[in-house]
Motif scaffolding. Structure first.
Motif, PDB file in Angstrom:
ATOM      1  N   VAL A  21       3.359   8.883   7.516  1.00  0.00           N
ATOM      2  CA  VAL A  21       2.940   7.509   7.232  1.00  0.00           C
ATOM      3  C   VAL A  21       1.861   7.053   8.201  1.00  0.00           C
ATOM      4  O   VAL A  21       1.611   5.873   8.372  1.00  0.00           O
ATOM      5  CB  VAL A  21       4.134   6.524   7.245  1.00  0.00           C
ATOM      6  CG1 VAL A  21       5.085   6.837   6.123  1.00  0.00           C
ATOM      7  CG2 VAL A  21       4.861   6.532   8.581  1.00  0.00           C
ATOM      8  N   ASN A  22       1.187   8.038   8.833  1.00  0.00           N
ATOM      9  CA  ASN A  22      -0.007   7.765   9.619  1.00  0.00           C
ATOM     10  C   ASN A  22       0.235   6.969  10.890  1.00  0.00           C
ATOM     11  O   ASN A  22      -0.646   6.244  11.354  1.00  0.00           O
ATOM     12  CB  ASN A  22      -1.062   7.042   8.772  1.00  0.00           C
ATOM     13  CG  ASN A  22      -1.498   7.869   7.607  1.00  0.00           C
ATOM     14  OD1 ASN A  22      -1.878   9.020   7.772  1.00  0.00           O
ATOM     15  ND2 ASN A  22      -1.421   7.305   6.419  1.00  0.00           N
ATOM     16  N   LEU A  23       1.404   7.079  11.484  1.00  0.00           N
ATOM     17  CA  LEU A  23       1.645   6.412  12.752  1.00  0.00           C
ATOM     18  C   LEU A  23       1.261   7.357  13.883  1.00  0.00           C
ATOM     19  O   LEU A  23       1.720   8.504  13.922  1.00  0.00           O
ATOM     20  CB  LEU A  23       3.119   6.022  12.882  1.00  0.00           C
ATOM     21  CG  LEU A  23       3.599   4.969  11.876  1.00  0.00           C
ATOM     22  CD1 LEU A  23       5.082   4.732  12.068  1.00  0.00           C
ATOM     23  CD2 LEU A  23       2.839   3.665  12.047  1.00  0.00           C
ATOM     24  N   PRO A  24       0.420   6.910  14.819  1.00  0.00           N
ATOM     25  CA  PRO A  24      -0.094   7.810  15.861  1.00  0.00           C
ATOM     26  C   PRO A  24       0.908   8.021  16.981  1.00  0.00           C
ATOM     27  O   PRO A  24       0.696   7.607  18.108  1.00  0.00           O
ATOM     28  CB  PRO A  24      -1.334   7.065  16.351  1.00  0.00           C
ATOM     29  CG  PRO A  24      -0.998   5.622  16.138  1.00  0.00           C
ATOM     30  CD  PRO A  24      -0.153   5.566  14.896  1.00  0.00           C
ATOM     31  N   CYS A  25       2.035   8.672  16.670  1.00  0.00           N
ATOM     32  CA  CYS A  25       3.126   8.763  17.636  1.00  0.00           C
ATOM     33  C   CYS A  25       2.979   9.936  18.593  1.00  0.00           C
ATOM     34  O   CYS A  25       3.014   9.769  19.803  1.00  0.00           O
ATOM     35  CB  CYS A  25       4.456   8.869  16.902  1.00  0.00           C
ATOM     36  SG  CYS A  25       4.916   7.367  16.025  1.00  0.00           S
ATOM     37  N   TYR A  40     -10.782  -3.802   9.250  1.00  0.00           N
ATOM     38  CA  TYR A  40     -10.554  -3.187   7.938  1.00  0.00           C
ATOM     39  C   TYR A  40      -9.822  -1.849   8.070  1.00  0.00           C
ATOM     40  O   TYR A  40      -9.049  -1.458   7.192  1.00  0.00           O
ATOM     41  CB  TYR A  40     -11.908  -2.998   7.253  1.00  0.00           C
ATOM     42  CG  TYR A  40     -11.878  -2.454   5.851  1.00  0.00           C
ATOM     43  CD1 TYR A  40     -11.615  -3.289   4.762  1.00  0.00           C
ATOM     44  CD2 TYR A  40     -12.139  -1.108   5.598  1.00  0.00           C
ATOM     45  CE1 TYR A  40     -11.613  -2.791   3.477  1.00  0.00           C
ATOM     46  CE2 TYR A  40     -12.136  -0.607   4.314  1.00  0.00           C
ATOM     47  CZ  TYR A  40     -11.874  -1.455   3.251  1.00  0.00           C
ATOM     48  OH  TYR A  40     -11.880  -0.951   1.970  1.00  0.00           O
ATOM     49  N   PHE A  41     -10.055  -1.151   9.175  1.00  0.00           N
ATOM     50  CA  PHE A  41      -9.506   0.194   9.352  1.00  0.00           C
ATOM     51  C   PHE A  41      -8.258   0.221  10.229  1.00  0.00           C
ATOM     52  O   PHE A  41      -7.715   1.292  10.498  1.00  0.00           O
ATOM     53  CB  PHE A  41     -10.578   1.105   9.966  1.00  0.00           C
ATOM     54  CG  PHE A  41     -11.806   1.267   9.117  1.00  0.00           C
ATOM     55  CD1 PHE A  41     -11.859   2.233   8.126  1.00  0.00           C
ATOM     56  CD2 PHE A  41     -12.906   0.443   9.297  1.00  0.00           C
ATOM     57  CE1 PHE A  41     -12.988   2.388   7.336  1.00  0.00           C
ATOM     58  CE2 PHE A  41     -14.044   0.587   8.510  1.00  0.00           C
ATOM     59  CZ  PHE A  41     -14.082   1.561   7.527  1.00  0.00           C
ATOM     60  N   LEU A  42      -7.796  -0.937  10.665  1.00  0.00           N
ATOM     61  CA  LEU A  42      -6.746  -0.993  11.680  1.00  0.00           C
ATOM     62  C   LEU A  42      -5.459  -0.302  11.243  1.00  0.00           C
ATOM     63  O   LEU A  42      -4.781   0.352  12.040  1.00  0.00           O
ATOM     64  CB  LEU A  42      -6.462  -2.464  12.040  1.00  0.00           C
ATOM     65  CG  LEU A  42      -5.556  -2.704  13.247  1.00  0.00           C
ATOM     66  CD1 LEU A  42      -6.166  -2.101  14.509  1.00  0.00           C
ATOM     67  CD2 LEU A  42      -5.321  -4.202  13.434  1.00  0.00           C
ATOM     68  N   LYS A  43      -5.086  -0.437   9.969  1.00  0.00           N
ATOM     69  CA  LYS A  43      -3.813   0.105   9.486  1.00  0.00           C
ATOM     70  C   LYS A  43      -3.856   1.606   9.221  1.00  0.00           C
ATOM     71  O   LYS A  43      -2.819   2.195   8.891  1.00  0.00           O
ATOM     72  CB  LYS A  43      -3.405  -0.607   8.196  1.00  0.00           C
ATOM     73  CG  LYS A  43      -3.159  -2.103   8.345  1.00  0.00           C
ATOM     74  CD  LYS A  43      -2.796  -2.720   7.001  1.00  0.00           C
ATOM     75  CE  LYS A  43      -2.601  -4.226   7.123  1.00  0.00           C
ATOM     76  NZ  LYS A  43      -2.280  -4.846   5.811  1.00  0.00           N
ATOM     77  N   PHE A  44      -5.012   2.217   9.360  1.00  0.00           N
ATOM     78  CA  PHE A  44      -5.169   3.616   8.948  1.00  0.00           C
ATOM     79  C   PHE A  44      -5.395   4.504  10.166  1.00  0.00           C
ATOM     80  O   PHE A  44      -6.199   4.202  11.041  1.00  0.00           O
ATOM     81  CB  PHE A  44      -6.351   3.744   7.981  1.00  0.00           C
ATOM     82  CG  PHE A  44      -6.136   2.997   6.697  1.00  0.00           C
ATOM     83  CD1 PHE A  44      -5.572   3.634   5.597  1.00  0.00           C
ATOM     84  CD2 PHE A  44      -6.454   1.652   6.593  1.00  0.00           C
ATOM     85  CE1 PHE A  44      -5.347   2.937   4.421  1.00  0.00           C
ATOM     86  CE2 PHE A  44      -6.237   0.956   5.421  1.00  0.00           C
ATOM     87  CZ  PHE A  44      -5.676   1.592   4.333  1.00  0.00           C
ATOM     88  N   ASN A  45      -4.664   5.622  10.192  1.00  0.00           N
ATOM     89  CA  ASN A  45      -4.778   6.599  11.270  1.00  0.00           C
ATOM     90  C   ASN A  45      -4.843   8.009  10.677  1.00  0.00           C
ATOM     91  O   ASN A  45      -3.914   8.807  10.803  1.00  0.00           O
ATOM     92  CB  ASN A  45      -3.596   6.487  12.224  1.00  0.00           C
ATOM     93  CG  ASN A  45      -3.631   5.183  12.996  1.00  0.00           C
ATOM     94  OD1 ASN A  45      -4.470   4.984  13.861  1.00  0.00           O
ATOM     95  ND2 ASN A  45      -2.724   4.275  12.652  1.00  0.00           N
ATOM     96  N   PRO A  46      -5.946   8.319   9.988  1.00  0.00           N
ATOM     97  CA  PRO A  46      -6.037   9.620   9.319  1.00  0.00           C
ATOM     98  C   PRO A  46      -6.150  10.773  10.304  1.00  0.00           C
ATOM     99  O   PRO A  46      -6.831  10.671  11.330  1.00  0.00           O
ATOM    100  CB  PRO A  46      -7.305   9.489   8.474  1.00  0.00           C
ATOM    101  CG  PRO A  46      -8.119   8.462   9.180  1.00  0.00           C
ATOM    102  CD  PRO A  46      -7.137   7.492   9.765  1.00  0.00           C
ATOM    103  N   ARG A  47      -5.465  11.855   9.998  1.00  0.00           N
ATOM    104  CA  ARG A  47      -5.575  13.067  10.802  1.00  0.00           C
ATOM    105  C   ARG A  47      -7.008  13.589  10.795  1.00  0.00           C
ATOM    106  O   ARG A  47      -7.753  13.403   9.849  1.00  0.00           O
ATOM    107  CB  ARG A  47      -4.642  14.158  10.255  1.00  0.00           C
ATOM    108  CG  ARG A  47      -3.164  13.911  10.512  1.00  0.00           C
ATOM    109  CD  ARG A  47      -2.815  13.952  11.993  1.00  0.00           C
ATOM    110  NE  ARG A  47      -3.363  15.131  12.662  1.00  0.00           N
ATOM    111  CZ  ARG A  47      -2.797  16.323  12.655  1.00  0.00           C
ATOM    112  NH1 ARG A  47      -1.653  16.516  12.039  1.00  0.00           N
ATOM    113  NH2 ARG A  47      -3.363  17.324  13.290  1.00  0.00           N
TER     114      ARG A  47
END
Length: 456
Positions: A21-25, A40-47
């Motif tokens: 779910v794209n959480l940068p853990c 605009y991009f804050l919620k997204f953490n694509p690999r």
């Protein structure tokens, strides 16, 4: 908790759900894509996607372009085939598109042998995930189903001898009307699609295939389009899912780069001091005199027309990604110029450059929208469009219609007889182009009017 097949090979089970779910853990910042500095991009953490590798195409390859209704639009597939035909004709690539509206990866898996493998593709591009994500929030069971089917397709193609370019789904611009639901937001759908995209990266690594990053490339391009051209600019199309030409050229860019194409169309080098000119492979200098260069070219730059600010324009989409820089470089280098500035006239357009710019090299494909290749390029593209239109009819109406059910072997034979001249028309349209470039020192008398024609 059931761990997704996409990630169980790469990550410990206990953190798989968080990664999906794209959480940068658990990963380093370097493991994620750099994001524009915008909320605009804050919620997204694509690999982090793998960089394009070396060219995977070889001479005579047979390309299968596979996907759902976005592929059946026959737009990005048409751009890809036209590009391969016109820009790298030395590879002699042939192509077929296999788009099917509403399809999931599972749907293609069921028809892959009958519809596609019978034609012995040696390269295949895949673009699924849009229908597979079911226009809802992410859940691991659904992602597992998608991953199992997508990997089975890739295995089937590889087992049949094809190189695979595994493409991620694109992005959505709004919740599509056919879902008849306001339960989910656009961000929730895109977070799900981004998770599928991350899954595809893991699959591509596991399967040792190339990866085309359609989602993140389109997502960034869509935001850039709205920033430059207005809030109504829709990279994903007016219905939120099916792009216009701008979105499709971004998709084509993603696939072409994933194939390892480097975009070197050719270089024309002029020495004004020595009054000589040379050309790289695919182009031959016919003459150079009185500062006029005449060339015969067997390969074309990509010709992208249309309004720059329109999401229905190929030219517009090409401004949102480095299309010309990475896929269509037709360079003019002019050395030993005595004047400070020169007018370069190519076809009906004149642009002005400094001597320093010309010595470094300018990209004619990017700077001259209207150029001497446009007419020939259009003929090739129209021939590709006619053939791909028939391929949809061949597969959907005939193979899966009464004729195919009655006698598939005969249906293949009769439809291939119809398709053959359509394919030949593409090759016949690809004729050498004779063109001239006039290079004149700038004087007050010949300085072009208007700032749009001056390149600084």
């Amino acid at each position: 908790m059931k761990t997704s097949r996409c990630h169980r090979f790469l990550y410990p089970t206990l953190i798989a759900a968080f990664i999906l779910v794209n959480l940068p853990c658990a990963l380093r910042a370097a493991d994620y894509e750099a994001k524009p500095d915008d909320p605009y991009f804050l919620k997204f953490n694509p690999r982090k996607a793998p960089a394009p590798g070396p060219l995977i195409l070889k001479e005579g390859d047979r390309l299968a372009i596979i996907g759902d209704s976005i592929t059946e639009q026959k737009m990005y597939s048409r751009i890809i085939e036209t590009y391969l035909t016109a820009c790298v004709p030395e590879l002699k690539i042939t192509a077929r598109q296999f788009g099917w509206s509403g399809e999931t990866a599972e749907g293609f898996l069921h028809r892959m042998t009958n519809d596609c493998l019978r034609f012995n593709p040696t390269v295949a591009t895949l673009c699924y995930g849009m229908n597979d994500h079911r226009y809802r929030t992410f859940d691991m069971e659904n992602e597992q189903w998608y991953a199992d089917n997508y990997s089975a397709i890739a295995h089937g193609l590889k087992d049949a001898g094809a190189m695979v370019v595994l493409g991620s789904p694109g992005c959505v611009g709004k919740v599509p009307g056919w879902t008849k639901s306001s339960a989910y937001s656009v961000d929730e759908l895109n977070i799900n699609l981004c998770a599928f995209r991350d899954c595809d990266i893991a699959l591509a690594k596991q399967l040792q295939t190339s990866f085309a990053d359609v989602f993140w490339t389109m997502f960034k391009a869509g935001h850039e389009g709205q920033t430059r051209y207005g809030a109504n600019y829709a990279i994903s199309g007016k219905d939120g899912v099916h792009p216009g030409w701008a979105g499709h050229v971004v998709m084509a860019y993603s696939f072409l780069r994933a194939m390892g194409l480097d975009g070197d169309i050719g270089t024309l080098t002029v020495d004004l001091g020595a009054q000589t000119a040379t050309a790289t492979a695919g182009h031959s200098v016919e003459s150079f005199k009185n500062n006029q260069l005449t060339v015969v070219s067997a390969k074309y730059p990509f010709c992208a027309g249309g309004e720059t600010n329109s999401d229905t324009s190929i030219r517009s989409g090409a401004t949102l990604v480095p299309f010309f820089q990475e896929l269509s470089r037709f360079n003019l280098v002019v050395k030993n110029g005595a004047a400070m500035q020169y007018n370069v006239t190519w076809g009906n357009t004149t642009n002005t450059y400094t001597s320093a710019q010309l010595a470094q090299g300018v990209n004619l494909a990017a700077d001259f929208v209207d150029n001497p290749f446009c007419e020939s390029f259009k003929r090739v593209d129209e021939a590709v469009a006619a053939k791909q239109a028939y391929e949809t009819k061949q597969i959907k109406q005939i193979f899966h219609g009464a004729e195919g059910k009655s006698d598939m072997a005969k249906a293949v034979e009769t439809t291939e007889a119809v398709r053959a001249p359509l394919a030949k028309a593409i090759a016949d349209a690809m004729m050498p182009v004779r063109h001239t470039i006039l290079i004149q020192p700038v004087t007050r008398a010949n300085l072009p009017a208007g700032p749009d024609q001056i390149r600084y």
